[in-house]
Design a protein around this motif. Structure first.
Motif, PDB file in Angstrom:
ATOM      1  N   ARG A   1       5.977  12.482 -91.792  1.00  0.00           N
ATOM      2  CA  ARG A   1       4.632  12.572 -91.206  1.00  0.00           C
ATOM      3  C   ARG A   1       3.732  13.475 -92.037  1.00  0.00           C
ATOM      4  NH1 ARG A   1       5.712  15.011 -86.506  1.00  0.00           N
ATOM      5  NH2 ARG A   1       6.737  13.121 -85.747  1.00  0.00           N
ATOM      6  N   ASP A   2       4.302  14.531 -92.590  1.00  0.00           N
ATOM      7  CA  ASP A   2       3.512  15.474 -93.397  1.00  0.00           C
ATOM      8  C   ASP A   2       3.030  14.861 -94.713  1.00  0.00           C
ATOM      9  OD1 ASP A   2       3.785  17.417 -91.493  1.00  0.00           O
ATOM     10  OD2 ASP A   2       5.422  18.473 -92.500  1.00  0.00           O
ATOM     11  N   LEU A   3       3.634  13.756 -95.131  1.00  0.00           N
ATOM     12  CA  LEU A   3       3.251  13.119 -96.394  1.00  0.00           C
ATOM     13  C   LEU A   3       2.220  12.012 -96.210  1.00  0.00           C
ATOM     14  CD1 LEU A   3       6.816  12.931 -97.992  1.00  0.00           C
ATOM     15  CD2 LEU A   3       4.900  14.304 -98.825  1.00  0.00           C
ATOM     16  N   VAL A   4       1.897  11.686 -94.967  1.00  0.00           N
ATOM     17  CA  VAL A   4       0.947  10.598 -94.693  1.00  0.00           C
ATOM     18  C   VAL A   4      -0.452  10.977 -95.166  1.00  0.00           C
ATOM     19  CG1 VAL A   4      -0.236   9.409 -92.803  1.00  0.00           C
ATOM     20  CG2 VAL A   4       2.257   9.598 -92.794  1.00  0.00           C
ATOM     21  N   ASN A   5      -1.126  10.038 -95.865  1.00  0.00           N
ATOM     22  CA  ASN A   5      -2.517  10.248 -96.284  1.00  0.00           C
ATOM     23  C   ASN A   5      -3.511   9.877 -95.190  1.00  0.00           C
ATOM     24  OD1 ASN A   5      -1.249   8.942 -99.150  1.00  0.00           O
ATOM     25  ND2 ASN A   5      -2.347  10.866 -99.328  1.00  0.00           N
ATOM     26  N   GLU A   6      -3.232   8.771 -94.522  1.00  0.00           N
ATOM     27  CA  GLU A   6      -4.158   8.202 -93.533  1.00  0.00           C
ATOM     28  C   GLU A   6      -3.372   7.802 -92.289  1.00  0.00           C
ATOM     29  OE1 GLU A   6      -7.392   7.663 -93.440  1.00  0.00           O
ATOM     30  OE2 GLU A   6      -8.163   7.537 -95.495  1.00  0.00           O
ATOM     31  N   SER A   7      -4.012   7.942 -91.140  1.00  0.00           N
ATOM     32  CA  SER A   7      -3.401   7.469 -89.902  1.00  0.00           C
ATOM     33  C   SER A   7      -4.333   6.461 -89.242  1.00  0.00           C
ATOM     34  CB  SER A   7      -3.151   8.628 -88.935  1.00  0.00           C
ATOM     35  OG  SER A   7      -2.149   9.481 -89.445  1.00  0.00           O
ATOM     36  N   VAL A   8      -3.727   5.459 -88.616  1.00  0.00           N
ATOM     37  CA  VAL A   8      -4.511   4.452 -87.900  1.00  0.00           C
ATOM     38  C   VAL A   8      -3.940   4.309 -86.499  1.00  0.00           C
ATOM     39  CG1 VAL A   8      -5.079   3.170 -90.007  1.00  0.00           C
ATOM     40  CG2 VAL A   8      -3.072   2.501 -88.667  1.00  0.00           C
ATOM     41  N   ILE A   9      -4.758   3.761 -85.609  1.00  0.00           N
ATOM     42  CA  ILE A   9      -4.313   3.492 -84.250  1.00  0.00           C
ATOM     43  C   ILE A   9      -4.574   2.025 -83.931  1.00  0.00           C
ATOM     44  CG2 ILE A   9      -6.542   4.205 -83.249  1.00  0.00           C
ATOM     45  CD1 ILE A   9      -4.967   5.280 -80.833  1.00  0.00           C
ATOM     46  N   ILE A  10      -3.665   1.411 -83.224  1.00  0.00           N
ATOM     47  CA  ILE A  10      -3.867   0.046 -82.744  1.00  0.00           C
ATOM     48  C   ILE A  10      -4.563   0.153 -81.394  1.00  0.00           C
ATOM     49  CG2 ILE A  10      -2.756  -2.096 -82.015  1.00  0.00           C
ATOM     50  CD1 ILE A  10      -0.391  -1.366 -83.831  1.00  0.00           C
ATOM     51  N   PRO A  11      -5.813  -0.312 -81.279  1.00  0.00           N
ATOM     52  CA  PRO A  11      -6.520  -0.164 -80.005  1.00  0.00           C
ATOM     53  C   PRO A  11      -5.866  -0.999 -78.909  1.00  0.00           C
ATOM     54  CG  PRO A  11      -7.791  -1.512 -81.537  1.00  0.00           C
ATOM     55  CD  PRO A  11      -6.638  -0.977 -82.305  1.00  0.00           C
ATOM     56  N   MET A  12      -5.806  -0.440 -77.724  1.00  0.00           N
ATOM     57  CA  MET A  12      -5.202  -1.127 -76.580  1.00  0.00           C
ATOM     58  C   MET A  12      -6.158  -1.003 -75.397  1.00  0.00           C
ATOM     59  SD  MET A  12      -1.313   0.250 -77.188  1.00  0.00           S
ATOM     60  CE  MET A  12      -0.630  -0.617 -75.807  1.00  0.00           C
ATOM     61  N   VAL A  13      -6.525  -2.137 -74.816  1.00  0.00           N
ATOM     62  CA  VAL A  13      -7.488  -2.114 -73.708  1.00  0.00           C
ATOM     63  C   VAL A  13      -6.831  -2.406 -72.366  1.00  0.00           C
ATOM     64  CG1 VAL A  13      -9.434  -2.726 -75.194  1.00  0.00           C
ATOM     65  CG2 VAL A  13      -8.120  -4.546 -74.086  1.00  0.00           C
ATOM     66  N   GLY A  14      -5.579  -2.836 -72.401  1.00  0.00           N
ATOM     67  CA  GLY A  14      -4.846  -3.043 -71.153  1.00  0.00           C
ATOM     68  C   GLY A  14      -4.130  -1.778 -70.746  1.00  0.00           C
ATOM     69  N   GLN A  15      -3.138  -1.908 -69.884  1.00  0.00           N
ATOM     70  CA  GLN A  15      -2.466  -0.735 -69.339  1.00  0.00           C
ATOM     71  C   GLN A  15      -1.092  -0.468 -69.955  1.00  0.00           C
ATOM     72  OE1 GLN A  15      -2.829  -0.288 -64.988  1.00  0.00           O
ATOM     73  NE2 GLN A  15      -4.132  -2.102 -65.035  1.00  0.00           N
ATOM     74  N   ALA A  16      -0.701  -1.290 -70.933  1.00  0.00           N
ATOM     75  CA  ALA A  16       0.577  -1.033 -71.600  1.00  0.00           C
ATOM     76  C   ALA A  16       0.513   0.301 -72.328  1.00  0.00           C
ATOM     77  CB  ALA A  16       0.891  -2.152 -72.583  1.00  0.00           C
ATOM     78  N   GLU A  17       1.598   1.056 -72.232  1.00  0.00           N
ATOM     79  CA  GLU A  17       1.614   2.381 -72.859  1.00  0.00           C
ATOM     80  C   GLU A  17       1.688   2.285 -74.372  1.00  0.00           C
ATOM     81  OE1 GLU A  17       4.400   6.399 -72.910  1.00  0.00           O
ATOM     82  OE2 GLU A  17       4.737   4.846 -71.408  1.00  0.00           O
ATOM     83  N   SER A  18       2.472   1.322 -74.873  1.00  0.00           N
ATOM     84  CA  SER A  18       2.644   1.218 -76.318  1.00  0.00           C
ATOM     85  C   SER A  18       3.251  -0.127 -76.675  1.00  0.00           C
ATOM     86  CB  SER A  18       3.564   2.344 -76.832  1.00  0.00           C
ATOM     87  OG  SER A  18       4.855   2.214 -76.256  1.00  0.00           O
TER      88      SER A  18
END
Length: 274
Positions: free
Chosen positions: A235-252
Motif C-alpha cells: 500500500r505504501d508503494l501505490v502512486n494513485e488510488s481509485v474507488i469504484i462508485p457504488m450507488v446501491g446498498q452493497a458494502e463491497s
C-alpha cells in the motif's frame, strides 16, 4: 495415429500414476516442475498455446475426445513434439484428478516459463495480486486480464499457487495466453516505479473514481487480499488510488469482480474512447 496402440494403465499402484496423482500437492509440483490440467478445453488451450505438454491421458472406456483426435492429427507444433498419449482406467482417471466425476482426459505439463519483457512495455497494463488466496478469485482475475488484453499478471508472495488445480480450472485456459509471473512485490514494485509505471490501488478514500483515472498510461493495477486488501508494504508503494462508485446498498465487491470492473474501464478508455 491409432489409439489402439497407446499404452493402457489400469492400476492406481503404477509408478507413473502415483507420480501424476502426486501433482495434486504443491510440494510435488514444485519438486518436479510439472503440473496437471483436466478436461478437453484446457488440454486444447494448452496445445494451441504452445505450452510444454508431456503426456495426455484419456479414459479408455470413452476414448479420445473428438476435438483432441482432430488436434492429434493436425497439430505439428513444438507443443506436440515427443508428446505421449496414454489410455487409463476410470480408477486411474479418478485417482489423478481428485474429482468425484473424473474428466475424460487430463494432461501433464512442464511449468510455464513466462516472458517478463512485457512488464515495462509502453502503455503497459499489468495486474498485480497481493496475497490473493482464493483460487477461484485468482483464476477469474487472470481470465479477466486475458479478456481485456492485459500484458501480464504478477502473483506476489502469499498468493494461491498458480498451479493449484482449482486455480488452473478457474482460468479456463487463460494461463496459456499471457505471461503470469510469480515475484516478490517488495523488490518488483519499486523497480516498476523507477521505470515510470504508475501503481494503482483501490481505496475508499480515493480522490479518483475508476472512471476519472487515465488508464491509457503505463499502469500496474494492484489488487489485495480478499478480506484485508493490500498489505501495508504494498500500500505504501501505490502512486494513485481509485474507488469504484457504488450507488446501491452493497458494502463491497469481491476482489475478482472489482478487478474485472477496473480492467474493463481500462479497456473502454484504451480501445473505445480514442
Amino acid at each position: 495415429m491409432n489409439e489402439n496402440f497407446d499404452p493402457l494403465l489400469s492400476s492406481v499402484q503404477n509408478d507413473k500414476v502415483k507420480h501424476w496423482a502426486s501433482l495434486l500437492d504443491k510440494k510435488n509440483r514444485d519438486r518436479s516442475g510439472q503440473f496437471l490440467i483436466e478436461g478437453v478445453h484446457l488440454v486444447l488451450e494448452a496445445l494451441r498455446g504452445q505450452a510444454s505438454v508431456l503426456t495426455i491421458v484419456y479414459d479408455t472406456d470413452r476414448g479420445i475426445p473428438e476435438e483432441l483426435k482432430l488436434e492429434r492429427e493436425t497439430n505439428d507444433s513444438e507443443a506436440t513434439l515427443g508428446l505421449e498419449w496414454v489410455q487409463a482406467s476410470r480408477a486411474v482417471m479418478a485417482k489423478c484428478t481428485g474429482t468425484d466425476t473424473p474428466p475424460p482426459v487430463f494432461a501433464i505439463l512442464t511449468k510455464l516459463s513466462p516472458d517478463s519483457s512485457a512488464l515495462y512495455r509502453k502503455n503497459c497494463l499489468v495486474v498485480v495480486l497481493d496475497n490473493v488466496r482464493d483460487p477461484g478469485n485468482a483464476g477469474t482475475i487472470i481470465r479477466s486480464a486475458d479478456s481485456v488484453g492485459a500484458d501480464a499478471v504478477i502473483l506476489g508472495k502469499g498468493c494461491v499457487d498458480l498451479y493449484n488445480p482449482k486455480t488452473v480450472r478457474s482460468t479456463m485456459g487463460s494461463l496459456f495466453h499471457l505471461p503470469i509471473i510469480e515475484a516478490d512485490l517488495k523488490e518488483l514494485l519499486p523497480q516498476a516505479r523507477a521505470k515510470g509505471v504508475t501503481l494503482v490501488g483501490t481505496s475508499l478514500q480515493a480522490k479518483h473514481t475508476c472512471y476519472s483515472y487515465d488508464w491509457k498510461q503505463s499502469t500496474w493495477l494492484l489488487m489485495g487480499n480478499e478480506s484485508e486488501g493490500l498489505s501495508p508494504i504494498v500500500r505504501d508503494l501505490v502512486n494513485e488510488s481509485v474507488i469504484i462508485p457504488m450507488v446501491g446498498q452493497a458494502e463491497s465487491l469481491n476482489v475478482a469482480m472489482a478487478a474485472t470492473v477496473l480492467l474493463y474501464e481500462s479497456l473502454r478508455q484504451r480501445e473505445f474512447n480514442k
